[in-house]
Each structure stands twice: as structure tokens, then as C-alpha cells.
Design an enzyme around this catalytic site. Structure first.
Site, PDB file in Angstrom:
ATOM      1  N   LYS A  60       0.849  -1.211   0.000  1.00 19.18           N
ATOM      2  CA  LYS A  60       0.000   0.000   0.000  1.00 19.18           C
ATOM      3  C   LYS A  60       0.878   1.253   0.000  1.00 19.18           C
ATOM      4  CE  LYS A  60      -3.884  -2.347   2.167  1.00 19.18           C
ATOM      5  NZ  LYS A  60      -4.635  -2.701   3.374  1.00 19.18           N
ATOM      6  N   GLN A 104      -4.099  -1.337   9.600  1.00 17.11           N
ATOM      7  CA  GLN A 104      -4.149  -2.652   8.958  1.00 17.11           C
ATOM      8  C   GLN A 104      -4.769  -3.693   9.894  1.00 17.11           C
ATOM      9  OE1 GLN A 104      -3.433  -3.240   5.767  1.00 17.11           O
ATOM     10  NE2 GLN A 104      -3.859  -5.425   5.907  1.00 17.11           N
ATOM     11  N   ASP A 127     -10.679   3.513   4.581  1.00 16.44           N
ATOM     12  CA  ASP A 127     -11.099   2.112   4.562  1.00 16.44           C
ATOM     13  C   ASP A 127     -12.620   1.995   4.553  1.00 16.44           C
ATOM     14  OD1 ASP A 127      -9.274  -0.018   4.483  1.00 16.44           O
ATOM     15  OD2 ASP A 127      -8.595   0.359   6.536  1.00 16.44           O
TER      16      ASP A 127
HETATM   17  N1  GUN Z   1      -6.947  -6.398   6.131  1.00 14.43           N
HETATM   18  C1  GUN Z   1      -7.438  -7.072   5.060  1.00 14.43           C
HETATM   19  N2  GUN Z   1      -8.071  -6.247   4.211  1.00 14.43           N
HETATM   20  C2  GUN Z   1      -7.997  -5.019   4.755  1.00 14.43           C
HETATM   21  C3  GUN Z   1      -8.470  -3.749   4.342  1.00 14.43           C
HETATM   22  O1  GUN Z   1      -9.115  -3.575   3.304  1.00 14.43           O
HETATM   23  N3  GUN Z   1      -8.179  -2.716   5.178  1.00 14.43           N
HETATM   24  C4  GUN Z   1      -7.485  -2.880   6.344  1.00 14.43           C
HETATM   25  N4  GUN Z   1      -7.269  -1.804   7.107  1.00 14.43           N
HETATM   26  N5  GUN Z   1      -7.040  -4.048   6.760  1.00 14.43           N
HETATM   27  C5  GUN Z   1      -7.293  -5.116   5.961  1.00 14.43           C
END
Ligand code: GUN
Length: 313
Positions: A60, A104, A127
Site C-alpha cells: 500500500k 491494517q 477504509d
Molecule cells: N486487512 C485485510 N483487508 C484489509 C483492508 O481492506 N483494510 C485494512 N485496514 N485491513 C485489511
């Protein structure tokens, strides 16, 4: 265009290339960014050292930097308390240079993902996990909502496969997580699909899947969905990313769908890797750009308001 349901004889499915689709989304965001001159800044917080999460966070941040965003990674030890994490999030909320904040998941077991999501300022919640954004999205509020990135990416691929008119199609979503299953079902409902959500307690899940013109699988169970669960001509979106034993004792990635079997029956199917995964990051870039533009608009509006004294003069 609405071409999903077709009960004709089996044929090889077309693979939906998420890597290419994601590159197009990112190029489009980059174009908008160049035109507007707004440079978004994304803060990514990782608590602990879960190996998969470390890879996702690095991807990311790398993508954010590649597109020209400013990015900030905050790494915290697994023993971080909820008060310590809240203080970090509060600092990022208060930092006007930060437009998007992502913590995350999964978090270490002593921390609550739901509580953490609601500590992030809703207008930085790229998110889309904050209850304000979930509420706005669910109610189709006129106030803009951030929508979770994976379901957004899945919708993009579905539209790319069979167009924007999904009215009346039967959709089955396997999994009811807050990250994927629930928002995915909501988006499909908004698209006027008839939606069923299957989960661990669902009876005769195979039969339910056979009704699906659109099947979205987010179960976290490698190879769960077999070829004979699939309706001929269906669009199959595989959200699963599972590390399984491969040849020579090496690990490989596998989805929740038995790909080779399903590809014989479906009309479109996402591979793993290279399907939904890259789309999640692309949609994160898009949400972060939106957050930055909205912040800039809010800043301009604040500046445009004439300064008046407390008595209105
Ligand atoms: N863990 C798995 N997918 C995601 C996501 O889309 N956002 C976040 N913050 N954590 C994740």
C-alpha cells in the site's frame, strides 16, 4: 449490458485481470491528481508483525509513493495498548497534512477492530470502516461516504465483466465480515440484485451458490467452492488469498474457489493472485484522493467565510 445468466453448455471462463484494471484506475486517479494539483497523504498503521499484513502494508505504501502521494508508515509493537493506539490515531486525526488513515487488520487479539475504526475521523477513514461511513453507505446518504476498498474493487470488476445494469440478477456472497461480505452485499443490493449472504451456518450452501448469477466468495477457505457449485455463465469473484503448500515445499497463493473447475462453468472469474487483490489497493488510492480533495474543498470553504465578530458584525 446484462449478460451473466446463461444456461448454455459449459465453456471456458474469461479471466478478469485485476492487475490491468487496477492500473487503469490508478492511472485515472493520477491524471485527476495532476489536473487538480492536490497531493494526498496516506498514513498506514501496522500493529504487530503479522507477515501477511507486513506485505500488504508495504504494498500500500509503495503504491502510494509510486503514484506521487505522500505516505507515512507507523509501526507499533504487538503489545501496544488500546490507549496508546488511540493516541497515535488521535495525532493523525489532528494532523492536517494527513488525508487518509488506515489501520491494517487483523489487529492483535487484545485490540478491537470496531473500536479502532471509530477512532479514525470519518473524513479520513479511507477504509470506510467507521460506523458513520457504514451508515451513510448503507442508507445511501447524500453525504459522501467512503466505501470499503475490496467490495469497491469487486464491483468494478463485475461492472467491467457484464456492464452496469445488474438489476434482478441473483447474487450470493459467501462471508459476512465487516471488511468484505457485509459491504459487498449492500453494494449488490444497491445495484438492485437479489442478494443472499452465506456463512458458516448456511444450510446447503452448494445449492444456494448454484442460484448465483454473481458469486462473491470471501470465506478464507482455500478451494471451498467447487466447479459443480457454479451456475453456468456466472460471474465468480474470488476474494480469498490463502497461503497453501505448493510444489517443492514452497508456499503458494490460492483463492477460495477451485479455479480450474470453476473456469469450466463460469463466464468470468477472477484469478488468485492478480484478481481482486490489486483492485483493493487501487480503490484505496482512489478513496485517499477523494479524502484529499474533500479536505481541500473544506479548507477553501473555511477560508471563504467572512470573519465576523461574536455579535455578527
Ligand atoms: N486487512 C485485510 N483487508 C484489509 C483492508 O481492506 N483494510 C485494512 N485496514 N485491513 C485489511
Amino acid at each position: 449490458m446484462k449478460t451473466a445468466p446463461s444456461s448454455s453448455k459449459a465453456r471456458a471462463a474469461q479471466a478478469l485481470n485485476g492487475t490491468e484494471a487496477a492500473a487503469e484506475v490508478i492511472a485515472d486517479v493520477a491524471r485527476q491528481m495532476r489536473r487538480s494539483g492536490v497531493v494526498p497523504k496516506l498514513a498506514v498503521v501496522l500493529v504487530g508483525e503479522d507477515p501477511a499484513s507486513m506485505v500488504y502494508v508495504a504494498n500500500k505504501a509503495r503504491q502510494a509513493e509510486r503514484i506521487g502521494y505522500a505516505s507515512l508508515q507507523v509501526r507499533l509493537p504487538a503489545r501496544t495498548s488500546d490507549a496508546e493506539l488511540a493516541a497515535v490515531i488521535c495525532g493523525l486525526n489532528d494532523d492536517a497534512s494527513v488525508h487518509g488513515i488506515l489501520v491494517q487488520l487483523p489487529l492483535p487479539p487484545h485490540l478491537s477492530a470496531e473500536a479502532v475504526a471509530c477512532q479514525i475521523a470519518p473524513d479520513k477513514d479511507v477504509d470506510g470502516f467507521h460506523e458513520v461511513n457504514v451508515g451513510r453507505m448503507t442508507l445511501r446518504s447524500s453525504r459522501s461516504a467512503f466505501v470499503p476498498c475490496t467490495p469497491l474493487g469487486c464491483m468494478h470488476l463485475i461492472h467491467q465483466a457484464i456492464g452496469h445494469d445488474l438489476k434482478g440478477l441473483n447474487a450470493v456472497v459467501i462471508g459476512k465480515s465487516n471488511i468484505v461480505g457485509r459491504p459487498m452485499a449492500t453494494l449488490l443490493m444497491h445495484a438492485e440484485c437479489t442478494v443472499s449472504v452465506a456463512h458458516i451456518h448456511t444450510r446447503d450452501i452448494e445449492q444456494l451458490c448454484r442460484t448465483a448469477d454473481i458469486l462473491v466468495v470471501a470465506a478464507g477457505s482455500p478451494g471451498l467452492v467447487r466447479g459443480d457449485w457454479i451456475k453456468p455463465g456466472a460471474v465468480v469473484i474470488d476474494v480469498g488469498i490463502n497461503r497453501v503448500d505448493g510444489e517443492g515445499g514452497r508456499k503458494r497463493l490460492a483463492g477460495d474457489v477451485a479455479y480450474d473447475e470453476a473456469a469450466e462453468i463460469a463466464s468470468f472469474i477472477t484469478p488468485v493472485p492478480g484478481g481482486v487483490g490489486p483492485m483493493t489497493i487501487a480503490m484505496l488510492m482512489k478513496n485517499t484522493y477523494t479524502a484529499a480533495v474533500l479536505a481541500e474543498q473544506a479548507r477553501m470553504q473555511t477560508r471563504a467565510v467572512p470573519v465576523t465578530g461574536s455579535n455578527g458584525r
